[in-house]
Design an enzyme around this catalytic site. Structure first.
Site, PDB file in Angstrom:
ATOM      1  N   LYS A  35      -0.664   4.903   4.725  1.00  0.00           N
ATOM      2  CA  LYS A  35      -1.641   4.031   5.377  1.00  0.00           C
ATOM      3  C   LYS A  35      -1.296   3.872   6.848  1.00  0.00           C
ATOM      4  CE  LYS A  35      -3.895  -0.466   4.886  1.00  0.00           C
ATOM      5  NZ  LYS A  35      -5.237   0.165   5.106  1.00  0.00           N
ATOM      6  N   HIS A  63       0.834  -1.205   0.000  1.00  0.00           N
ATOM      7  CA  HIS A  63       0.000   0.000   0.000  1.00  0.00           C
ATOM      8  C   HIS A  63       0.864   1.248   0.000  1.00  0.00           C
ATOM      9  CE1 HIS A  63      -3.147  -2.848   1.186  1.00  0.00           C
ATOM     10  NE2 HIS A  63      -3.992  -1.938   0.737  1.00  0.00           N
TER      11      HIS A  63
HETATM   12  N1  LIG Z   1     -12.889  -0.712   2.150  1.00  0.00           N
HETATM   13  C1  LIG Z   1     -12.147  -0.293   1.128  1.00  0.00           C
HETATM   14  O1  LIG Z   1     -12.319  -0.695  -0.036  1.00  0.00           O
HETATM   15  C2  LIG Z   1     -11.093   0.752   1.405  1.00  0.00           C
HETATM   16  C3  LIG Z   1     -10.358   1.311   0.346  1.00  0.00           C
HETATM   17  C4  LIG Z   1      -9.412   2.303   0.656  1.00  0.00           C
HETATM   18  C5  LIG Z   1      -9.221   2.699   1.970  1.00  0.00           C
HETATM   19  N2  LIG Z   1      -9.948   2.085   2.956  1.00  0.00           N
HETATM   20  C6  LIG Z   1      -9.835   2.496   4.356  1.00  0.00           C
HETATM   21  O2  LIG Z   1     -10.519   3.736   4.468  1.00  0.00           O
HETATM   22  C7  LIG Z   1      -9.900   4.542   5.464  1.00  0.00           C
HETATM   23  C8  LIG Z   1      -9.550   5.885   4.865  1.00  0.00           C
HETATM   24  O3  LIG Z   1      -8.557   5.680   3.896  1.00  0.00           O
HETATM   25  P1  LIG Z   1      -7.971   6.982   3.142  1.00  0.00           P
HETATM   26  O4  LIG Z   1      -6.846   6.523   2.287  1.00  0.00           O
HETATM   27  O5  LIG Z   1      -9.080   7.760   2.565  1.00  0.00           O
HETATM   28  O6  LIG Z   1      -7.354   7.793   4.387  1.00  0.00           O
HETATM   29  P2  LIG Z   1      -7.133   9.361   4.504  1.00  0.00           P
HETATM   30  O7  LIG Z   1      -6.184   9.547   5.648  1.00  0.00           O
HETATM   31  O8  LIG Z   1      -6.832   9.956   3.180  1.00  0.00           O
HETATM   32  O9  LIG Z   1      -8.578   9.916   4.934  1.00  0.00           O
HETATM   33  C9  LIG Z   1      -9.058   9.765   6.224  1.00  0.00           C
HETATM   34  C10 LIG Z   1      -9.912  10.980   6.492  1.00  0.00           C
HETATM   35  O10 LIG Z   1     -10.512  10.848   7.776  1.00  0.00           O
HETATM   36  C11 LIG Z   1     -10.609  12.148   8.312  1.00  0.00           C
HETATM   37  N3  LIG Z   1     -10.794  12.105   9.758  1.00  0.00           N
HETATM   38  C12 LIG Z   1      -9.860  11.914  10.711  1.00  0.00           C
HETATM   39  N4  LIG Z   1     -10.422  12.008  11.923  1.00  0.00           N
HETATM   40  C13 LIG Z   1     -11.747  12.258  11.705  1.00  0.00           C
HETATM   41  C14 LIG Z   1     -12.866  12.478  12.543  1.00  0.00           C
HETATM   42  N5  LIG Z   1     -12.743  12.447  13.873  1.00  0.00           N
HETATM   43  N6  LIG Z   1     -14.063  12.716  11.973  1.00  0.00           N
HETATM   44  C15 LIG Z   1     -14.204  12.747  10.632  1.00  0.00           C
HETATM   45  N7  LIG Z   1     -13.190  12.556   9.765  1.00  0.00           N
HETATM   46  C16 LIG Z   1     -11.975  12.315  10.315  1.00  0.00           C
HETATM   47  C17 LIG Z   1      -9.309  12.835   7.907  1.00  0.00           C
HETATM   48  O11 LIG Z   1      -9.487  14.239   7.895  1.00  0.00           O
HETATM   49  C18 LIG Z   1      -9.104  12.281   6.501  1.00  0.00           C
HETATM   50  O12 LIG Z   1      -9.643  13.172   5.544  1.00  0.00           O
HETATM   51  C19 LIG Z   1      -8.699   3.740   5.975  1.00  0.00           C
HETATM   52  O13 LIG Z   1      -9.080   3.029   7.134  1.00  0.00           O
HETATM   53  C20 LIG Z   1      -8.449   2.739   4.851  1.00  0.00           C
HETATM   54  O14 LIG Z   1      -7.874   1.526   5.294  1.00  0.00           O
HETATM   55  C21 LIG Z   1     -10.880   1.149   2.701  1.00  0.00           C
HETATM   56  O1  LIG Z   2      -5.633   2.536   0.959  1.00  0.00           O
HETATM   57  C1  LIG Z   2      -5.988   1.861   1.955  1.00  0.00           C
HETATM   58  O2  LIG Z   2      -5.764   2.175   3.158  1.00  0.00           O
HETATM   59  C2  LIG Z   2      -6.745   0.601   1.732  1.00  0.00           C
HETATM   60  N1  LIG Z   2      -7.249   0.008   2.778  1.00  0.00           N
HETATM   61  C3  LIG Z   2      -8.062  -1.153   2.736  1.00  0.00           C
HETATM   62  C4  LIG Z   2      -7.408  -2.253   3.548  1.00  0.00           C
HETATM   63  O3  LIG Z   2      -6.849  -1.899   4.636  1.00  0.00           O
HETATM   64  O4  LIG Z   2      -7.488  -3.411   3.124  1.00  0.00           O
HETATM   65  C5  LIG Z   2      -8.457  -1.571   1.343  1.00  0.00           C
HETATM   66  C6  LIG Z   2      -7.421  -1.352   0.358  1.00  0.00           C
HETATM   67  C7  LIG Z   2      -6.912   0.077   0.364  1.00  0.00           C
END
Ligand SMILES: NC(=O)c1ccc[n+]([C@@H]2O[C@H](COP(=O)([O-])OP(=O)(O)OC[C@H]3O[C@@H](n4cnc5c(N)ncnc54)[C@H](O)[C@@H]3O)[C@@H](O)[C@H]2O)c1
Ligand SMILES: O=C(O)C1=N[C@H](C(=O)O)CCC1
Length: 265
Positions: free
Chosen positions: A159, A155
């Site tokens: 992350k 990643h």
């Molecule tokens: N399920 C999926 O397919 C998938 C895909 C990508 C990322 N993710 C997950 O999604 C999450 C976010 O990933 P990302 O790359 O966008 O991270 P990121 O750090 O770019 O975004 C996280 C956001 O959360 C906000 N935040 C922090 N504290 C907060 C609060 N108290 N209230 C509201 N917002 C708050 C931050 O300002 C930031 O904009 C991670 O846990 C990641 O693992 C999941």
């Molecule tokens: O970008 C990330 O952070 C992602 N988080 C998810 C995970 O923790 O598996 C999904 C993939 C991208």
């Protein structure tokens, strides 16, 4: 009838894409956003969003939920707050669709119980990309024949959690069909701590973090004279948006927590 949505984390890498998807989807209405700053502003007042996005931003979830009737709550934040948000949404009978990873097993169990009490749907999906879901399902199939397996997840270097939620979910699905087994030489020694990666019932998980990466995983099975590699790459975050859309639609018809998009395919 539009589905009213509150989104947490709109300025994030995922949240920004989700704002575009939700506001471009006719059957969805983004009624408010939850962030940890910019309380009282609208998305349109932030430079990164279109001026016409008159979507109010809140830093206090209870205030937001009291002022806006929402059907679904989408959380794309950080492990530290995602669980609290999900619990609060369920207490207000608003259906969570959670992409945020890093929840503990205890937190997942508590949320499962709460969703059941509230008779409200909740979807927690470590990965929304259909290719990643298929990778996990294929890995479960392969694990029946190849008990020796290692997961390498790669990643971006921003992350927060390791291993990824996808890697943990993949390992859990593999464990459904694989006996616990210590892999490698019984007397192997790590001369540098961590060299063999994380250990999950004998299965090893390795986490790589580098700029230039988005989200990638390889599941490598080993057997006599052969290996089998099942891999998935998300080149950008558009790969996750159809899955979020599908979850928002499906969560409306659920009355319990579903953990993993593979359970909805
Ligand atoms: N399920 C999926 O397919 C998938 C895909 C990508 C990322 N993710 C997950 O999604 C999450 C976010 O990933 P990302 O790359 O966008 O991270 P990121 O750090 O770019 O975004 C996280 C956001 O959360 C906000 N935040 C922090 N504290 C907060 C609060 N108290 N209230 C509201 N917002 C708050 C931050 O300002 C930031 O904009 C991670 O846990 C990641 O693992 C999941
Ligand atoms: O970008 C990330 O952070 C992602 N988080 C998810 C995970 O923790 O598996 C999904 C993939 C991208």
């Amino acid at each position: 009838m539009a589905i009213n949505i509150i989104l947490a984390g709109p300025r994030g890498r995922m949240g920004y894409e989700a704002v575009q998807m939700i506001t471009n989807e006719e059957s969805f209405r983004l009624v408010a956003c939850l962030d940890h700053k910019h309380d009282g502003l609208t998305l349109g007042e932030l430079e990164q969003f279109r001026d016409d996005l008159q979507v109010p931003i809140y830093t206090d979830f209870d205030t937001c939920l009291k002022q806006h009737q929402a059907d679904v709550f989408v959380d794309l934040t950080i492990p530290e707050v995602g669980y609290k948000h999900t619990k609060t949404a369920l207490q207000y009978k608003v259906r969570p669709v959670v992409g945020t990873t890093g929840f503990t097993d205890e937190q997942l169990s508590e949320l499962k119980e709460l969703a059941k009490e509230q008779k409200r749907g909740c979807i927690i999906a470590p990965n929304f990309a259909i290719g990643a879901i298929l990778m996990m399902k294929f890995s479960k199939m392969a694990a029946k024949y190849f008990p020796d397996v290692e997961i390498i997840e790669k990643h971006h270097d921003q992350k927060l959690d390791a291993p990824s939620g996808t890697a943990k979910k993949t390992a859990e699905l593999i464990q459904d069909v694989r006996e616990s087994k210590k892999q490698g030489h019984p007397n192997e020694e790590e001369t540098l701590p961590g060299a063999r990666g994380a250990d999950m019932n004998g299965m090893r998980i390795h986490s790589m973090r580098l700029p230039g990466l988005v989200a990638h995983q390889e599941v490598i099975f080993g057997g006599a004279g052969q290996t089998l590699t099942i891999s998935h790459d998300s080149m950008n975050r558009a790969s996750f948006m159809d899955g979020i859309k599908e979850c928002v639609n499906q969560v409306m018809d659920l009355e319990e927590l579903v953990y993993g998009l593979e359970n909805l395919l």
